[in-house]
Design a protein around this motif. Structure first.
Motif, mmCIF file in Angstrom:
data_model
loop_
_atom_site.group_PDB
_atom_site.id
_atom_site.type_symbol
_atom_site.label_atom_id
_atom_site.label_comp_id
_atom_site.label_asym_id
_atom_site.label_seq_id
_atom_site.Cartn_x
_atom_site.Cartn_y
_atom_site.Cartn_z
ATOM 1 N N GLY A 74 6.544 -1.386 -4.549
ATOM 2 C CA GLY A 74 6.856 -1.202 -3.137
ATOM 3 C C GLY A 74 7.958 -2.145 -2.723
ATOM 4 O O GLY A 74 8.012 -3.301 -3.166
ATOM 5 N N GLY A 93 3.406 -4.451 -3.194
ATOM 6 C CA GLY A 93 3.334 -3.214 -2.435
ATOM 7 C C GLY A 93 3.267 -1.979 -3.308
ATOM 8 O O GLY A 93 3.766 -1.977 -4.434
ATOM 9 N N ARG A 98 5.516 3.008 3.124
ATOM 10 C CA ARG A 98 6.192 2.034 3.978
ATOM 11 C C ARG A 98 5.824 2.255 5.442
ATOM 12 O O ARG A 98 5.410 3.334 5.836
ATOM 13 N N SER A 107 8.021 -2.105 2.865
ATOM 14 C CA SER A 107 6.728 -2.132 2.195
ATOM 15 C C SER A 107 5.857 -3.219 2.806
ATOM 16 O O SER A 107 4.687 -2.993 3.108
ATOM 17 N N PRO A 125 1.521 -0.876 1.801
ATOM 18 C CA PRO A 125 2.290 -1.013 3.029
ATOM 19 C C PRO A 125 1.516 -1.776 4.097
ATOM 20 O O PRO A 125 0.349 -1.519 4.324
#
Length: 234
Positions: A74, A93, A98, A107, A125
């Motif tokens: 992420g 993440g 997101r 993220s 997220p």
């Protein structure tokens, strides 16, 4: 006579006082762009911490020892001004998940003057709003925590909830529905004062550690105090 001999460790030559690992993320099928972290010169990064990938660390941030900030799946991460990420905290993440802040997707987005206490897990997220305290071993995952909240030790915030501003999450609570989030009480004055004092203490620590080590960091990822350089000259 004591049969046990006391052994004392005396380092030979230069001593590695301060090491950390900062690098770009490896390209993958889900994150093909390799991005190096952006770290403000006033931030402090503690020994044995890792910062990887598209991470922005703003002014007067304190990163403690053994922190992992890994934006390799992420991405991106944002850490706001005067925030402290204490020893053993983990930031990571999930890919392609997101939240949006100011028309940009993140993220993990951590606001200004946030404290993430020892051992906390902040997993994207997620958004952690300004002036929020995330307690020891607490978990924030897949959620939005608005400004001025206090997440007490061992609490879990997850499952897409949005925590209203100035909320108090009790010790060990699991907030995994919006109904639970909406029923939370407001933060007490004592917790609010404690949170403010933690931020102040870590701002001072960031400045003090940076002053101690000065501009002695180099591209090898090591930093030593002035005595090391004196040793090198002998």
């Amino acid at each position: 006579m004591n049969k046990y001999k006391i052994m004392r460790y005396n380092p030979v030559g230069p001593t590695n006082m301060y090491s950390y690992f900062v690098t770009s993320n490896p390209p993958t099928s889900f994150n093909p762009i390799s991005t190096y972290p952006t770290i403000d010169k006033t931030a402090f990064i503690g020994p044995f911490s890792s910062i990887i990938g598209d991470v922005r660390i703003n002014k007067e941030v304190f990163i403690g020892c053994n922190v992992t900030i890994r934006a390799d799946e992420g991405t991106p991460f944002h850490i706001g001004n005067k925030t402290n990420i204490q020893d053993g905290v983990i930031l990571h993440g999930l890919k392609n998940m997101r939240f949006t802040v100011n028309d940009k997707q993140y993220s993990i987005y951590i606001g200004n003057e946030v404290s993430a206490a020892h051992g906390a897990l902040i997993h994207g997220p997620c958004i952690v709003g300004n002036n929020t305290f995330v307690g020891f071993n607490a978990i924030v995952f897949n959620s939005i925590v608005e400004d001025g909240c206090y997440i007490d030790l061992g609490a879990i915030v997850t499952n897409g909830v949005r925590i209203p501003a100035k909320s108090y999450i009790p010790v060990g609570a699991v907030i995994d529905t919006q109904e639970k989030a909406n029923a939370l009480k407001n933060i007490s004055e004592a917790n609010e004062n404690f949170s403010e004092n933690v931020v102040k203490a870590n701002i001072e620590l960031s400045q003090a550690y940076s002053l101690k080590f000065g501009d002695t960091r180099c591209s090898c990822g090591l930093c030593c105090d002035s005595s090391t350089f004196k040793n090198l000259g002998n």
